[in-house]
Design a protein around this motif. Sequence first.
Motif, PDB file in Angstrom:
ATOM      1  N   ARG A 151       0.819  -1.211   0.000  1.00 29.59           N
ATOM      2  CA  ARG A 151       0.000   0.000   0.000  1.00 29.59           C
ATOM      3  C   ARG A 151       0.852   1.259   0.000  1.00 29.59           C
ATOM      4  O   ARG A 151       0.323   2.369   0.118  1.00 29.59           O
ATOM      5  N   TYR A 152       2.153   1.082  -0.147  1.00 28.98           N
ATOM      6  CA  TYR A 152       3.111   2.182  -0.210  1.00 28.98           C
ATOM      7  C   TYR A 152       3.538   2.311  -1.665  1.00 28.98           C
ATOM      8  O   TYR A 152       4.030   1.362  -2.268  1.00 28.98           O
ATOM      9  N   GLU A 153       3.328   3.504  -2.246  1.00 28.74           N
ATOM     10  CA  GLU A 153       3.537   3.657  -3.683  1.00 28.74           C
ATOM     11  C   GLU A 153       4.932   3.255  -4.128  1.00 28.74           C
ATOM     12  O   GLU A 153       5.108   2.726  -5.237  1.00 28.74           O
ATOM     13  N   ALA A 154       5.945   3.457  -3.281  1.00 24.51           N
ATOM     14  CA  ALA A 154       7.313   3.114  -3.673  1.00 24.51           C
ATOM     15  C   ALA A 154       7.468   1.628  -3.976  1.00 24.51           C
ATOM     16  O   ALA A 154       8.319   1.242  -4.775  1.00 24.51           O
ATOM     17  N   GLY A 159       8.285  -2.361  -8.618  1.00 22.80           N
ATOM     18  CA  GLY A 159       7.796  -3.614  -9.175  1.00 22.80           C
ATOM     19  C   GLY A 159       7.102  -4.546  -8.217  1.00 22.80           C
ATOM     20  O   GLY A 159       6.661  -5.625  -8.616  1.00 22.80           O
ATOM     21  N   GLN A 160       6.974  -4.159  -6.935  1.00 27.94           N
ATOM     22  CA  GLN A 160       6.298  -5.011  -5.955  1.00 27.94           C
ATOM     23  C   GLN A 160       4.832  -4.612  -5.900  1.00 27.94           C
ATOM     24  O   GLN A 160       4.415  -3.797  -5.079  1.00 27.94           O
ATOM     25  N   ARG A 161       4.043  -5.206  -6.787  1.00 26.40           N
ATOM     26  CA  ARG A 161       2.632  -4.825  -6.936  1.00 26.40           C
ATOM     27  C   ARG A 161       1.710  -5.581  -5.986  1.00 26.40           C
ATOM     28  O   ARG A 161       0.537  -5.237  -5.867  1.00 26.40           O
ATOM     29  N   VAL A 162       2.222  -6.607  -5.334  1.00 26.71           N
ATOM     30  CA  VAL A 162       1.387  -7.425  -4.452  1.00 26.71           C
ATOM     31  C   VAL A 162       1.987  -7.420  -3.051  1.00 26.71           C
ATOM     32  O   VAL A 162       3.149  -7.059  -2.851  1.00 26.71           O
ATOM     33  N   ASP A 163       1.166  -7.811  -2.072  1.00 28.43           N
ATOM     34  CA  ASP A 163       1.661  -7.907  -0.700  1.00 28.43           C
ATOM     35  C   ASP A 163       2.875  -8.826  -0.635  1.00 28.43           C
ATOM     36  O   ASP A 163       2.959  -9.824  -1.371  1.00 28.43           O
ATOM     37  N   TYR A 192       8.383 -10.102  -5.847  1.00 26.66           N
ATOM     38  CA  TYR A 192       9.843 -10.132  -5.813  1.00 26.66           C
ATOM     39  C   TYR A 192      10.335 -10.442  -4.394  1.00 26.66           C
ATOM     40  O   TYR A 192      11.338 -11.113  -4.206  1.00 26.66           O
ATOM     41  N   GLY A 193       9.612  -9.921  -3.398  1.00 30.76           N
ATOM     42  CA  GLY A 193      10.041 -10.077  -2.018  1.00 30.76           C
ATOM     43  C   GLY A 193       9.301 -11.188  -1.307  1.00 30.76           C
ATOM     44  O   GLY A 193       8.139 -11.470  -1.598  1.00 30.76           O
ATOM     45  N   VAL A 194       9.995 -11.816  -0.361  1.00 33.35           N
ATOM     46  CA  VAL A 194       9.396 -12.822   0.521  1.00 33.35           C
ATOM     47  C   VAL A 194       9.930 -12.575   1.924  1.00 33.35           C
ATOM     48  O   VAL A 194      11.150 -12.420   2.118  1.00 33.35           O
ATOM     49  N   LEU A 195       9.022 -12.507   2.890  1.00 35.51           N
ATOM     50  CA  LEU A 195       9.426 -12.440   4.294  1.00 35.51           C
ATOM     51  C   LEU A 195       9.715 -13.852   4.779  1.00 35.51           C
ATOM     52  O   LEU A 195       8.924 -14.770   4.525  1.00 35.51           O
TER      53      LEU A 195
END
Length: 250
Positions: A151-154, A159-163, A192-195
């Motif tokens: 929910r943060y535009e950055a 390229g991180q369009r999903v949670d 792209y990211g995974v916690l």
Amino acid sequence: MTEQHPSSLPSLDGAEPFGADELAAARADLAASIGRLFGASVMSASGHGNVSVRLPGHDDLLAVNAGELLRPLPAGDLRVGVPGLRTVNDDVVVVNLDGEVLYGRPSPSVAAILTMHVGVYRTRPDVQAVIHTHSPHATSYALAAVALPARYEALLVHGQRVDVPVAPWAPRGTSEAVRSIADTYRANPETYGVLLGNHGLLVAGDSAVHAARLVTAIEEAAVSSVGSLPLGGPAPLPEYVRDLDLRLRF
């Protein structure tokens, strides 16, 4: 190998399936992304983290920092956290997609996570770089096993369009941990990211610099999302954002 100035190119013995120029280019990419991470103050106090890139011209080979990332690094010297080792092959490790070390000597900590990096590249053949950090606020979401909302535009800009989803915890460096991360990427093909549950953050990228920029955006998103909670939490973006391409390609 005899001692050399840390900024010199390594002397390859001809057995490696790559050249000194290719390794030098990978080293420069690693150093640039590591510098961005420290410059943005997204590293934890421990400095723990690791960065890998595909070796130029070799999609099946990865260059990874050999030691711990304890400070920003000049482009010619990636050696940190490996006391007493003074040869240039101690700063970068080259591995294949079977996890076999072809060049260099990883520290024990880095050796334990090489399969984690390999697993991402095997699952996501489109990515060119992978960064793992313990960025404090992103890691708070990982500890809580809560996906970080996009929910943060950055995030969209990078390229991180999903949670950012959470990969369930498994012991570090084990086949279970590698499988958990790979399964999370497969279940979330747009991320792209995974916690990493109870552990930290893993970010893939189209380049090392892209991955470093996204680590920064994820950490900023985590800080701001937590800060917004007393105000009602981060507001959803409008539905039509899915139809927009906000990605900036640097």
